[in-house]
Design an enzyme around this catalytic site. Structure first.
Site, PDB file in Angstrom:
ATOM      1  N   HIS A   1      -7.095  -4.213  10.345  1.00 18.65           N
ATOM      2  CA  HIS A   1      -6.858  -4.083   8.903  1.00 18.65           C
ATOM      3  C   HIS A   1      -5.602  -4.838   8.483  1.00 18.65           C
ATOM      4  CE1 HIS A   1      -4.417  -0.008   9.131  1.00 18.65           C
ATOM      5  NE2 HIS A   1      -3.612  -1.018   9.273  1.00 18.65           N
TER       6      HIS A   1
ATOM      7  N   ASN B   1      -7.292  -1.936  14.307  1.00 21.47           N
ATOM      8  CA  ASN B   1      -8.687  -2.200  13.946  1.00 21.47           C
ATOM      9  C   ASN B   1      -8.831  -3.474  13.116  1.00 21.47           C
ATOM     10  OD1 ASN B   1      -7.539  -1.432  11.570  1.00 21.47           O
ATOM     11  ND2 ASN B   1      -8.911   0.290  11.156  1.00 21.47           N
TER      12      ASN B   1
ATOM     13  N   ASP C   1       0.809  -1.216   0.000  1.00 17.83           N
ATOM     14  CA  ASP C   1       0.000   0.000   0.000  1.00 17.83           C
ATOM     15  C   ASP C   1       0.847   1.273   0.000  1.00 17.83           C
ATOM     16  OD1 ASP C   1       0.965  -0.333   2.589  1.00 17.83           O
ATOM     17  OD2 ASP C   1      -0.991  -0.731   3.462  1.00 17.83           O
TER      18      ASP C   1
ATOM     19  N   GLU D   1      -9.444  -1.694   5.318  1.00 21.00           N
ATOM     20  CA  GLU D   1     -10.048  -1.262   6.579  1.00 21.00           C
ATOM     21  C   GLU D   1     -11.316  -2.073   6.868  1.00 21.00           C
ATOM     22  OE1 GLU D   1      -8.251   0.466   8.279  1.00 21.00           O
ATOM     23  OE2 GLU D   1      -7.584   2.356   7.405  1.00 21.00           O
TER      24      GLU D   1
HETATM   25  C1  GLP Z   1      -0.277   0.613   8.514  1.00 22.71           C
HETATM   26  C2  GLP Z   1      -0.007  -0.244   7.260  1.00 22.71           C
HETATM   27  C3  GLP Z   1      -0.254  -1.688   7.532  1.00 22.71           C
HETATM   28  C4  GLP Z   1       0.402  -2.068   8.825  1.00 22.71           C
HETATM   29  C5  GLP Z   1      -0.321  -1.386   9.974  1.00 22.71           C
HETATM   30  C6  GLP Z   1       0.313  -1.595  11.328  1.00 22.71           C
HETATM   31  O1  GLP Z   1      -1.393   1.384   8.421  1.00 22.71           O
HETATM   32  N1  GLP Z   1      -0.744   0.169   6.109  1.00 22.71           N
HETATM   33  O2  GLP Z   1       0.224  -2.460   6.441  1.00 22.71           O
HETATM   34  O3  GLP Z   1       0.361  -3.447   9.036  1.00 22.71           O
HETATM   35  O4  GLP Z   1      -0.512  -0.025   9.731  1.00 22.71           O
HETATM   36  O5  GLP Z   1       1.392  -0.745  11.518  1.00 22.71           O
HETATM   37  P1  GLP Z   1       2.397  -0.831  12.728  1.00 22.71           P
HETATM   38  O6  GLP Z   1       3.283  -1.985  12.441  1.00 22.71           O
HETATM   39  O7  GLP Z   1       3.143   0.482  12.679  1.00 22.71           O
HETATM   40  O8  GLP Z   1       1.601  -1.003  13.956  1.00 22.71           O
END
Ligand code: GLP
Length: 258
Positions: free
Chosen positions: A152, A150, A79, A157
């Site tokens: 995702h 959440n 993404d 989402e």
């Molecule tokens: C982001 C990314 C995800 C990731 C998630 C968790 O929004 N788009 O791919 O897995 O958040 O992030 P973190 O590892 O910083 O908690």
């Protein structure tokens, strides 16, 4: 020392986030070595966020130690924020350069990250082409995932269906709150992103999800023990037969079946 449950998906509870990073990095490095030995390309689906940083660090160490050959490695990132300049410090393009690509000998043409600079009218075609490029590369051999608070995966989402493909999405308020610090406040945080879909992710041959810290414990518990539902897109991983979820004890603390 770690605990493994045999249920689907496989759940591995390791002693620390470092241990998770070591196991994940070793698996990716082994896959590249095996496929290189068989003269096959390795197609990796890659993730951003705080969680994979340690894994990438460990992976870079192993890559140097084993003198891993990256000439046949192709990557597709999950993404990118939209709109987003590729040189912006908050971009996932920057993240990937800083945390991985600047440290390994990968061919720049083999790197694919959704483009946050497109004009809105070009996004749908671009997303269809992103899917085609994955297919042309032979499909993703191993997809690395984190998880949002959440539930995702990528930027799929809550509300994202099992058949979703690469597309423009609106970010959930929780996701924006969590990203706000990096953007200097919520008003500066993008409200949209381009993400691979749930169906795109589920087509990977092998998926590893990594999560650490108690902030992830609820989403992890829902993913493993809760009902499969669009409310927690990570629950769709339960329909895949080759998923391992690597957790530290804090992220695993609410799991009933561990
Ligand atoms: C982001 C990314 C995800 C990731 C998630 C968790 O929004 N788009 O791919 O897995 O958040 O992030 P973190 O590892 O910083 O908690």
């Amino acid at each position: 020392m770690h605990i493994v449950t045999q249920k689907k998906p496989e759940v591995v509870i390791a002693e620390s986030d470092r241990a998770i990073a070591r196991m994940g990095a070793a698996e990716i490095a082994n896959l590249i070595q095996m496929r290189n030995a068989a003269d096959l390309p390795t197609v990796l689906g890659l993730a951003t966020g705080k969680t994979p940083i340690l894994l990438y660090r460990e992976f870079i160490r192993i890559a140097h130690e084993k003198a891993l050959d990256f000439s046949r490695v192709i990557t597709f990132n999950l993404d990118e924020y939209y709109p987003m300049n590729t040189h912006s410090l908050q971009s996932y393009h920057h993240f990937m350069r800083a945390n991985l690509f600047d440290h390994i000998d990968i061919h720049p043409a083999h790197i694919h990250i959704p483009d946050g600079t497109l004009s809105r009218k070009d996004i749908a075609n671009y997303c269809a082409e992103y899917e085609e490029k994955i297919q042309q590369a032979g499909g993703i051999n191993l997809q690395l995932l984190g998880i949002g608070e959440n539930g995702h995966i990528g930027f799929n989402e809550p509300g994202s269906d099992v058949d979703t493909r690469t597309r423009l999405v609106t970010l959930d308020p929780i996701t924006r709150q969590n990203a706000a610090a990096e953007f200097g406040g919520e008003t500066n945080t993008p409200s949209e992103a381009i993400t691979m879909g749930v169906a795109t992710i589920l087509e990977a041959q092998r998926i590893i999800l990594i999560a650490s810290g108690s902030k992830k414990a609820h989403a992890v518990q829902q993913t493993i023990d809760g009902p499969v539902s669009t409310n927690v897109p990570a629950t769709y991983l339960r329909s895949h037969n080759n998923v391992t979820i690597y957790l530290d004890p804090a992220a695993a603390k609410h799991i009933k079946s561990a």
